[in-house]
Design a protein around this motif. Structure first.
Motif, PDB file in Angstrom:
ATOM      1  N   UNK A 112     -51.399   8.623  16.617  1.00 48.34           N
ATOM      2  CA  UNK A 112     -51.170   8.485  18.057  1.00 48.34           C
ATOM      3  C   UNK A 112     -49.999   7.546  18.295  1.00 48.34           C
ATOM      4  N   UNK A 113     -49.057   7.969  19.122  1.00 42.46           N
ATOM      5  CA  UNK A 113     -47.850   7.194  19.382  1.00 42.46           C
ATOM      6  C   UNK A 113     -48.153   5.988  20.257  1.00 42.46           C
ATOM      7  N   UNK A 114     -47.708   4.803  19.819  1.00 43.07           N
ATOM      8  CA  UNK A 114     -47.799   3.604  20.642  1.00 43.07           C
ATOM      9  C   UNK A 114     -46.578   3.593  21.573  1.00 43.07           C
ATOM     10  N   UNK A 115     -46.762   4.263  22.689  1.00 43.50           N
ATOM     11  CA  UNK A 115     -45.672   4.624  23.584  1.00 43.50           C
ATOM     12  C   UNK A 115     -44.907   3.421  24.116  1.00 43.50           C
ATOM     13  N   UNK A 116     -45.613   2.472  24.687  1.00 42.93           N
ATOM     14  CA  UNK A 116     -44.960   1.370  25.376  1.00 42.93           C
ATOM     15  C   UNK A 116     -44.122   0.531  24.406  1.00 42.93           C
ATOM     16  N   UNK A 117     -44.676   0.194  23.259  1.00 45.07           N
ATOM     17  CA  UNK A 117     -43.942  -0.597  22.284  1.00 45.07           C
ATOM     18  C   UNK A 117     -42.725   0.164  21.770  1.00 45.07           C
ATOM     19  N   UNK A 118     -42.922   1.427  21.440  1.00 44.66           N
ATOM     20  CA  UNK A 118     -41.840   2.186  20.818  1.00 44.66           C
ATOM     21  C   UNK A 118     -40.701   2.449  21.794  1.00 44.66           C
ATOM     22  N   UNK A 119     -41.032   2.737  23.026  1.00 47.06           N
ATOM     23  CA  UNK A 119     -40.012   2.990  24.045  1.00 47.06           C
ATOM     24  C   UNK A 119     -39.116   1.765  24.208  1.00 47.06           C
ATOM     25  N   UNK A 120     -39.703   0.593  24.264  1.00 46.50           N
ATOM     26  CA  UNK A 120     -38.941  -0.639  24.399  1.00 46.50           C
ATOM     27  C   UNK A 120     -38.132  -0.943  23.141  1.00 46.50           C
ATOM     28  N   UNK A 121     -38.817  -0.927  22.014  1.00 45.45           N
ATOM     29  CA  UNK A 121     -38.207  -1.390  20.773  1.00 45.45           C
ATOM     30  C   UNK A 121     -37.051  -0.508  20.335  1.00 45.45           C
ATOM     31  N   UNK A 122     -37.212   0.808  20.416  1.00 48.40           N
ATOM     32  CA  UNK A 122     -36.190   1.711  19.902  1.00 48.40           C
ATOM     33  C   UNK A 122     -34.865   1.540  20.622  1.00 48.40           C
ATOM     34  N   UNK A 145     -49.571   5.814  10.039  1.00 44.69           N
ATOM     35  CA  UNK A 145     -51.015   5.629   9.902  1.00 44.69           C
ATOM     36  C   UNK A 145     -51.544   4.406  10.633  1.00 44.69           C
ATOM     37  N   UNK A 146     -50.730   3.312  10.718  1.00 51.20           N
ATOM     38  CA  UNK A 146     -51.358   2.139  11.313  1.00 51.20           C
ATOM     39  C   UNK A 146     -50.467   1.034  11.829  1.00 51.20           C
ATOM     40  N   UNK A 147     -49.167   1.089  11.603  1.00 55.74           N
ATOM     41  CA  UNK A 147     -48.275   0.020  12.028  1.00 55.74           C
ATOM     42  C   UNK A 147     -47.398   0.463  13.191  1.00 55.74           C
ATOM     43  N   UNK A 148     -47.201  -0.430  14.142  1.00 54.37           N
ATOM     44  CA  UNK A 148     -46.175  -0.311  15.172  1.00 54.37           C
ATOM     45  C   UNK A 148     -46.132   1.051  15.871  1.00 54.37           C
ATOM     46  N   UNK A 149     -45.496   2.016  15.231  1.00 52.31           N
ATOM     47  CA  UNK A 149     -45.107   3.262  15.886  1.00 52.31           C
ATOM     48  C   UNK A 149     -46.293   4.166  16.200  1.00 52.31           C
ATOM     49  N   UNK A 150     -47.171   4.348  15.241  1.00 51.96           N
ATOM     50  CA  UNK A 150     -48.365   5.175  15.431  1.00 51.96           C
ATOM     51  C   UNK A 150     -49.585   4.455  14.860  1.00 51.96           C
TER      52      UNK A 150
END
Length: 637
Positions: free
Chosen positions: A204-214, A195-200
């Protein structure tokens, strides 16, 4: 010159350096000799109720003439340095704690680094645990119970803090139920990743952050794929072009991950807000919080502003007698733990807000509840108004003194406080997945933190961004409280994203100024104040997405992060609407489908209309804080 990004970009440096700034950075007034001289380090494997042992580093004061409370941080990001002869530069949330004297405890959570067990993401809280059932709350309970019984010279009191993921563990500490835990500070706590932290955000997927972090996080776990992880051969100096070339979310596996990054695959398996995500919403279990809580967040926190606000709200609404305090400052993620936050990007704050918070709020809070020191006046809620560069105090948030108001979109790119009267009025743009709106101007390799208050003139100049503004304000206007976007729109396709921005426009006559050895072109500067996205198919339900009927006017309603901001006399209030924010967000194909299975050919241009007419009055719902209801909190160093 191209450079190789080995998944430790600026955003991750900022994430981890901010979390551990207080005990890692060489800019602190200590080197390791201070900690080594005044503290003795021991390392333990503390048993949990199911037999799993968690690695724990304990630093005890060498002065044993008195007893001390514990200050505890549980983390998935490593409690290094490892080894009883290895010491950090500082201990606790800020240098004040190091010199004061506490028993400092750092614990690797289950399945991470030197701890045993299996790691699970945002471990669900278990109500009415039986036998060996465990979660992060029970692991905290078991660790605290062992510490109280086995570490000498303790006074029986425990304080817990943590930023970001460690903030999630701090929230669990508040739910642990151990009577020794007296004070907890969840800071930018991970709270809900759909709903609102980090991932989405709003699905909506926060693509750039998630791609790096995962990728980085998969390499730091004790999981079965750790030794199989290949180097991430991603070479780029332009993040916009890199992610545009990747084209779709599924191609991350094809090109880079090869299904060796577990959480990335987990995300792809859960595109909607299903039972898996819902079980990880810790807000559902906030009804039995006993310790005093200090919830801390940043208005410019790109990762977990949502978590801070919603954790405070959940504790407040479900625990009538709890001492619960909210602090929201002008900070990026973890900026309140840094040595100096007197500005962010081009926006000055007038003084070192992070140091002030550490000395005047955080340190006295823990001193009071753990060492019985007098507690200076601490309001229920303390929020920073960047428009005026001042702290404002409230007896509650959101305050009942806030007067409900709406900012209406209107004809001729106008923003008004009165509804539109036209009967056939709209603006439209073409959203093209091959040419999405960037999240920030210029060429960037890493996401950075300054986009949250950056100049938006680069976006205003694009034909696929709608910009509306008020006339020049003839007096100060303080917008405050909860914010909701009510957009009446139509889409030529069957899905679309909607991004709303609230912007402060400076007068054209504003004088340039210098910050970080840079001259800021202040005249006409469009400073981002708040922004949020809504994935359109989730407009009625995050669990059951629905397509749009092509070209049919439809209400899209969603929450934008809370605001406290004064638009000064002579400024203008601007609203922007767009349908991409790239590559911060993944690109919506604008066709109703599971985006995590989309193919490159699925992405289509769409014509988006925003209506501003009598029967379809698009608006932003918020509030105005009258001048006589503002309570400036005096700052003294």
């Amino acid at each position: 010159m191209m450079r190789k990004v080995i998944i430790f970009p600026v955003f991750l440096f900022l994430l981890f350096s901010s979390i551990y700034a207080q005990r890692r950075q060489r800019t602190l007034p200590f080197d390791t000799s201070f900690v080594r001289t005044h503290y003795t380090k021991h390392e333990y494997m503390i048993p949990m109720r199911d037999g799993v042992k968690l690695f724990t580093a304990v630093y005890t004061p060498k002065d044993t003439a008195k007893s001390y409370p514990f200050m505890m941080e549980r983390t998935c990001y490593s409690v290094a340095p490892y080894g009883e002869d290895k010491y950090p530069y500082s201990l606790g949330p800020s240098p004040d704690f190091t010199t004061e004297g506490f028993i400092f405890v750092y614990q690797d959570v289950r399945g991470k680094h030197h701890s045993e067990g299996n790691w699970t993401e945002i471990t669900p809280f278990i109500e009415n645990k039986k036998g060996a059932q465990h979660d992060e709350a029970s692991d905290t309970y078991d660790a605290v119970d062992w510490l109280i019984k086995n570490i000498p010279h303790n006074n029986g009191k425990v304080g817990v803090w943590g930023i970001s993921y460690p903030g999630f563990f701090a929230t669990n500490a508040a739910l642990a139920g151990h009577p020794a835990i007296k004070a907890v500070s969840p800071q930018a706590p991970v709270t809900n990743w759909f709903l609102g932290d980090d991932t989405h955000h709003n699905g909506a997927l926060f693509l750039m952050d998630e791609f790096d972090f995962d990728y980085w996080f998969a390499n730091s776990t004790n999981g079965p794929n750790k030794d199989k992880m290949p180097p991430l051969n991603a070479k780029f100096s332009d993040n916009y072009q890199f992610y545009l070339n990747m084209k779709t979310v599924p191609r991350a596996n094809e090109l880079y991950y090869h299904h060796l990054v577990p959480f990335w695959d987990t995300i792809l398996m859960h595109p909607n807000y299903d039972e898996w995500w819902q079980a990880r919403d810790i807000r559902r279990f906030m009804s039995n919080v006993k310790p005093a809580t200090l919830v801390v967040g940043g208005f410019y926190d790109a990762e977990d502003q949502w978590g801070a606000m919603n954790t405070y709200e959940s504790i407040e609404h479900k625990n009538a007698n709890n001492q619960n305090t909210l602090i929201m400052g002008p900070w990026y993620h973890g900026g309140w733990a840094s040595g100096n936050m007197d500005h962010l990007g081009d926006i000055p704050f007038g003084f070192n807000t992070s140091k002030w918070f550490q000395k005047n709020i955080q340190f006295p809070f823990f001193m009071h509840y753990l060492k019985d020191a007098p507690l200076p006046h601490l309001p229920e809620a303390l929020l920073y108004d960047v428009g005026l560069n001042q702290w404002d105090s409230f007896s509650e948030w959101a305050s009942k003194d806030i007067v409900p108001a709406k900012l209406y979109f209107n004809e001729n790119n106008a923003v008004t406080f009165t509804p539109p009267t036209a009967t056939n009025s709209y603006d439209e743009y073409i959203s093209d997945p091959n040419k999405p709106v960037p999240y920030q101007g210029g060429i960037k390799a890493d996401r950075g933190v300054t986009y949250m208050d950056d100049d938006q003139r680069f976006a205003s100049q694009r034909p696929d961004v709608l910009a509306f503004e008020t006339p020049v304000l003839d007096s100060d206007v303080t917008l405050a409280g909860e914010v909701a976007a009510n957009l009446y729109v139509s889409v030529s396709g069957t899905d679309a994203d909607f991004i709303v921005k609230l912007i402060d426009v400076s007068p054209d006559t504003a004088s340039n100024y210098r910050i970080d050895n840079k001259i800021v072109p202040a005249g006409g500067y469009q400073a981002l104040v708040r922004a949020e996205v809504m994935r359109g198919k989730f407009r009625n339900s995050f669990s059951k997405p629905e397509p749009f009927v092509p070209n049919k006017p439809t209400l899209v309603k969603f929450h934008v992060p809370d605001v406290l901001y004064t638009f000064k006399k002579g400024h203008k209030i601007m609203l922007q609407v767009q349908s991409s924010w790239f590559p911060l967000l993944d690109m919506n194909p604008q066709v109703f489908e599971d985006i995590y299975k989309a193919k490159p050919e699925d992405f289509k241009k769409a014509t988006i209309r925003l209506y501003h007419q009598k029967d379809l009055p698009s608006n932003i719902q918020l509030g105005i804080l009258p001048k006589d209801k503002q309570h400036m909190f005096e700052v003294s160093n």
